[in-house]
Design an enzyme around this catalytic site. Structure first.
Site, PDB file in Angstrom:
ATOM      1  N   ARG A 105      15.668 -12.004  63.421  1.00  0.00           N
ATOM      2  CA  ARG A 105      14.939 -11.872  62.152  1.00  0.00           C
ATOM      3  C   ARG A 105      13.992 -10.663  62.165  1.00  0.00           C
ATOM      4  O   ARG A 105      13.745 -10.062  61.113  1.00  0.00           O
ATOM      5  CB  ARG A 105      14.157 -13.170  61.906  1.00  0.00           C
ATOM      6  CG  ARG A 105      13.454 -13.253  60.592  1.00  0.00           C
ATOM      7  CD  ARG A 105      14.406 -13.409  59.419  1.00  0.00           C
ATOM      8  NE  ARG A 105      13.661 -13.610  58.202  1.00  0.00           N
ATOM      9  CZ  ARG A 105      13.143 -12.637  57.465  1.00  0.00           C
ATOM     10  NH1 ARG A 105      13.318 -11.376  57.822  1.00  0.00           N
ATOM     11  NH2 ARG A 105      12.464 -12.917  56.370  1.00  0.00           N
ATOM     12  N   ASP A 144      21.397 -20.153  52.590  1.00  0.00           N
ATOM     13  CA  ASP A 144      20.227 -20.659  51.875  1.00  0.00           C
ATOM     14  C   ASP A 144      20.691 -21.272  50.565  1.00  0.00           C
ATOM     15  O   ASP A 144      21.664 -20.801  49.966  1.00  0.00           O
ATOM     16  CB  ASP A 144      19.232 -19.532  51.607  1.00  0.00           C
ATOM     17  CG  ASP A 144      17.880 -20.069  51.161  1.00  0.00           C
ATOM     18  OD1 ASP A 144      17.667 -20.144  49.925  1.00  0.00           O
ATOM     19  OD2 ASP A 144      17.063 -20.443  52.003  1.00  0.00           O
TER      20      ASP A 144
END
Length: 360
Positions: free
Chosen positions: A42, A80
């Protein structure tokens, strides 16, 4: 599409309501920020960049499977729930939580949404990630696909992000009930195509996350959320049957809707219902009456409570789900997603305790 043979089908058997030698276990958000290996990826890549790059989504999906090999019984594709509003033409930013720069303010704004969504084109990157991950798993565990529930997505699209009051989205329900129902169905239709695409790409189970189900009064849940959830369950199965593709187990996680469990078991059309930690497993079992399997339900905050507390509460949970019998129709999980501050070794202890106390 040909994939490596599956070596661990425990979760599939439990989802079908079968008796299992122990409860299968995975956790929501298991590919996430509590893992240092996730944070390393990330740090170099944006959140939605990872979602849209199959190689990166595959890598993050595999991280917990590698770390907890032999202890965890399913992978869930890294994605997501807000990719569906994106497919409908809305901009979503993650900084750090979700933010919609141009939310829906009145029903007139629905005109801004894409009318005929080519879901395969807009979300094909998720399918590619699923196919790559399914091969990379080499049959170690099944792969779960997912989407958000229409009511939960509707809330984000109108609130413009997370909310504690649900003022804007609930105002829509009460001021514009017919327009709200039409939008909920429109979102559901995108979810149907999205889930079917994920199954075609290799997902072996799928889950619908209704994270805000408990924010609605029971009669409003029945009026506004349940019909779109039913639409998804029946729509996915109909499209798979038309394409001669075998159905896969479908899980609904209606967080906070514990008073609705009996109704959901009767009407919603899912194989598994996920429950949060605010209901006793024995009461949940009684409510659903064996009509569906259950998934849950340890309080995620217990993972901060130290190993004695984790062991004690896992033992209690297993006893309440099992009722003195071999595990049947139960997938062990947390009652919501794992949170970022958890020590990965404490999660390992949770898995080890489940193996110990859920065994027949």
């Amino acid at each position: 599409m040909s994939f490596p043979p599956l070596k661990n089908d425990l979760i599939l058997r439990a989802a079908r309501g079968e008796e299992t030698e122990r409860a299968p276990v995975w956790v929501m958000r298991q590919a996430g920020r509590y893992l240092p290996e996730f944070r390393a990826v990330r740090a170099e890549h944006g959140f939605f960049e990872i979602c849209r790059t199959a190689e990166l989504a595959k890598e993050i999906t595999l991280q917990p499977i590698r770390r907890y090999t032999g202890l965890i019984d399913a992978a869930i594709i890294f994605s997501d729930i807000l990719v569906v509003p994106q497919a409908l033409g809305m901009e979503v930013q993650m900084n750090p939580g979700p933010h919609f720069p141009d939310p829906l303010v009145t029903p007139a704004d629905i005109e801004k949404l894409t009318k005929n969504v080519d879901v395969d084109k807009e979300l094909g990157y998720v399918y590619e990630a699923i196919t790559q991950t399914r091969h990379a798993l080499n049959g170690e565990v099944p792969l779960i696909g997912f989407c958000g529930a229409p009511w939960t997505l509707f809330s984000y699209m109108i609130e413009g992000g997370g909310t504690k009051t649900f003022q804007k989205c609930k105002s829509w329900l009460f001021l514009y009930p017919e327009e709200s129902k039409a939008l909920l169905n429109r979102i559901a239709d995108v979810c149907i195509d999205f889930l079917v695409g994920q199954i075609k790409a290799g997902a072996q189970l799928v889950q619908v996350f209704d994270s805000w189900a408990g924010e609605l009064a029971p009669h409003h849940f029945e009026e506004f959320s349940l019909p779109s959830l039913q639409r998804i369950a029946s729509g996915v199965r109909e499209k798979l049957a038309a394409a001669n593709i075998p159905a896969v187990p479908m899980t609904l996680f209606p967080k906070g809707a514990n008073s609705q469990l009996a109704s959901l078991a009767d009407k919603a059309g899912y194989d598994v219902i996920g429950i949060d930690w605010c209901i006793d497993p024995a009461d949940a079992r009684k409510a659903v009456g064996g009509k569906v399997a259950l998934q849950g339900n340890l309080d995620p905050m217990l993972l901060y409570g130290g190993r004695d507390a984790i062991e004690r509460e896992v033992k209690r949970m297993c006893e309440r789900f099992r009722g003195g019998k071999a595990p049947k129709g139960w997938i062990c999980n947390l009652g919501h997603g794992i949170t970022p501050g958890v020590d990965p070794e404490d999660l390992r202890w949770f898995f080890e305790c489940v193996h110990k106390y859920s065994a027949a």
